[in-house]
Design a protein around this motif. Structure first.
Motif, PDB file in Angstrom:
ATOM      1  N   LEU A  46       0.818  -1.201   0.000  1.00  0.00           N
ATOM      2  CA  LEU A  46       0.000   0.000   0.000  1.00  0.00           C
ATOM      3  C   LEU A  46       0.858   1.260   0.000  1.00  0.00           C
ATOM      4  CD1 LEU A  46      -2.882  -0.842   2.499  1.00  0.00           C
ATOM      5  CD2 LEU A  46      -2.758  -1.232   0.032  1.00  0.00           C
ATOM      6  N   THR A  47       0.383   2.280  -0.686  1.00  0.00           N
ATOM      7  CA  THR A  47       0.986   3.604  -0.622  1.00  0.00           C
ATOM      8  C   THR A  47       0.651   4.223   0.733  1.00  0.00           C
ATOM      9  OG1 THR A  47      -0.958   4.741  -1.461  1.00  0.00           O
ATOM     10  CG2 THR A  47       0.621   3.886  -3.102  1.00  0.00           C
ATOM     11  N   PRO A  48       1.341   5.300   1.127  1.00  0.00           N
ATOM     12  CA  PRO A  48       0.953   5.965   2.372  1.00  0.00           C
ATOM     13  C   PRO A  48      -0.515   6.383   2.401  1.00  0.00           C
ATOM     14  CG  PRO A  48       3.120   6.708   1.693  1.00  0.00           C
ATOM     15  CD  PRO A  48       2.598   5.853   0.575  1.00  0.00           C
ATOM     16  N   GLU A  49      -1.024   6.905   1.303  1.00  0.00           N
ATOM     17  CA  GLU A  49      -2.424   7.332   1.304  1.00  0.00           C
ATOM     18  C   GLU A  49      -3.355   6.137   1.467  1.00  0.00           C
ATOM     19  OE1 GLU A  49      -5.125   9.883   1.963  1.00  0.00           O
ATOM     20  OE2 GLU A  49      -3.068  10.553   1.570  1.00  0.00           O
ATOM     21  N   GLN A  50      -3.051   5.040   0.811  1.00  0.00           N
ATOM     22  CA  GLN A  50      -3.861   3.829   0.981  1.00  0.00           C
ATOM     23  C   GLN A  50      -3.738   3.288   2.405  1.00  0.00           C
ATOM     24  OE1 GLN A  50      -1.977   1.671  -2.221  1.00  0.00           O
ATOM     25  NE2 GLN A  50      -3.709   1.992  -3.615  1.00  0.00           N
ATOM     26  N   GLY A  51      -2.544   3.376   2.958  1.00  0.00           N
ATOM     27  CA  GLY A  51      -2.337   2.932   4.335  1.00  0.00           C
ATOM     28  C   GLY A  51      -3.138   3.755   5.325  1.00  0.00           C
ATOM     29  N   ARG A  52      -3.210   5.055   5.099  1.00  0.00           N
ATOM     30  CA  ARG A  52      -4.023   5.915   5.978  1.00  0.00           C
ATOM     31  C   ARG A  52      -5.488   5.479   5.955  1.00  0.00           C
ATOM     32  NH1 ARG A  52      -0.593   9.875   3.470  1.00  0.00           N
ATOM     33  NH2 ARG A  52       0.978  10.500   5.021  1.00  0.00           N
TER      34      ARG A  52
END
Length: 296
Positions: free
Chosen positions: A281-287
């Motif tokens: 996951l990207t950081p935005e997806q992780g958030r």
């Protein structure tokens, strides 16, 4: 199996690794650069300690954290920031029959004092080490009592920061679940299974699975192994439905005789996740997965 994997990189830690590796990040500038390197290599989350710039020893100096976080945020590279709140729990028992003559490795403060930099910097995540542990094969103990943990968990939730529950043994998991029952941790508790530290839970399949089988409903979890067990535990965590952690805090080597960097360890973990048929996951997806609000 977990098909949407959060990869955390723990970039320096508090271990006695300076001098055992030619490029352990020590100064805030070096630690920030290591965090950026890890994020560019594909890490969703970066987990940071600070060190005394002169000695390389672990530190809890808020000024060092302020400089580190300013540098990370000024980089313009997106990452979920996870700061340790575990410093200040070290107790070195005195030698032989003088246990009360505490050694120079002692740095023991209350649970709320361990959160001073969290209060000021408000990272998206901070760690909460969920119990006391014989830490290594000597007289060093990490101290985190139930009352300290309750106070810390309550304050972390009030700050709007997500606690990452560091679980080094099965009793730690038991108490972390108790804090969930008491409403101290909010929704979607986040667990980190820390395996292989003497003398906590060993880094093996049976232990990881037993701990996963005892997770509370709705929990999100990650797991790691130290040293040569780092990549095997990456694979095992993904297969058991979890997320993963790598980095120089936990392992200094990429291959036998080949020093790792944070970037190279993240790249290998991302590749391994892909070879298992999952996505990082990207950081935005992780958030989104963790229910986080992006900080500035």
């Amino acid at each position: 199996m977990n098909n949407e994997v959060i990869v955390t990189c723990a970039v320096t830690g508090a271990g006695d690794t300076v001098g055992r590796h030619p490029a352990i990040p020590v100064t805030p500038q070096q630690i920030a650069a290591a965090a950026v390197e890890a994020a560019k290599a594909g890490a969703t989350v970066v987990h940071c300690h600070v060190r005394d710039p002169a000695s390389g020893k672990p530190s809890r100096d808020p000024e060092l954290y302020y400089e580190l976080v300013d540098r990370i945020r000024a980089s313009g590279v997106d990452m979920i920031l996870n700061l340790t709140a575990g410093m200040g729990g070290d107790l070195e028992i005195g030698p032989g029959e003088e246990p009360m003559r505490f050694g120079p490795g002692t740095d023991l403060v209350g649970g709320l004092t361990r959160l001073i930099h969290i209060e000021q910097l408000l990272p998206e995540i901070c760690t909460l080490d969920c119990g006391t542990l014989n830490f290594g094969d000597g007289d060093q103990i990490y101290v985190s009592t139930p009352n300290q943990l309750r106070a810390g968990a309550k304050r972390i939730q009030e700050l709007g920061v997500k606690a990452e529950l560091e679980v080094f043994d099965t009793g730690h998991l038991w108490f972390a679940k108790q804090m969930v029952k008491e409403g101290l941790l909010g929704e979607m508790p986040l667990f980190q299974l820390c395996l292989g530290i003497p003398w906590g839970a060993p880094a093996d399949t049976g232990t990881m699975k037993a701990m996963v089988d005892n997770m509370p409903p709705g929990a999100i979890w990650a797991g790691f192994g130290i040293g040569r067990m780092q990549m095997p535990m990456v694979a095992q965590a993904v297969l058991l439905g979890g997320n993963v952690r790598v980095g120089l805090e936990d392992n200094l080597w990429l291959d036998k005789g080949v020093y790792a960097s944070n970037g190279s360890l993240v790249e290998r973990a991302v590749d391994l996740v892909a070879k298992l048929g999952a996505n990082t996951l990207t950081p935005e997806q992780g958030r989104k997965k963790l229910g986080l609000i992006k900080r500035r």
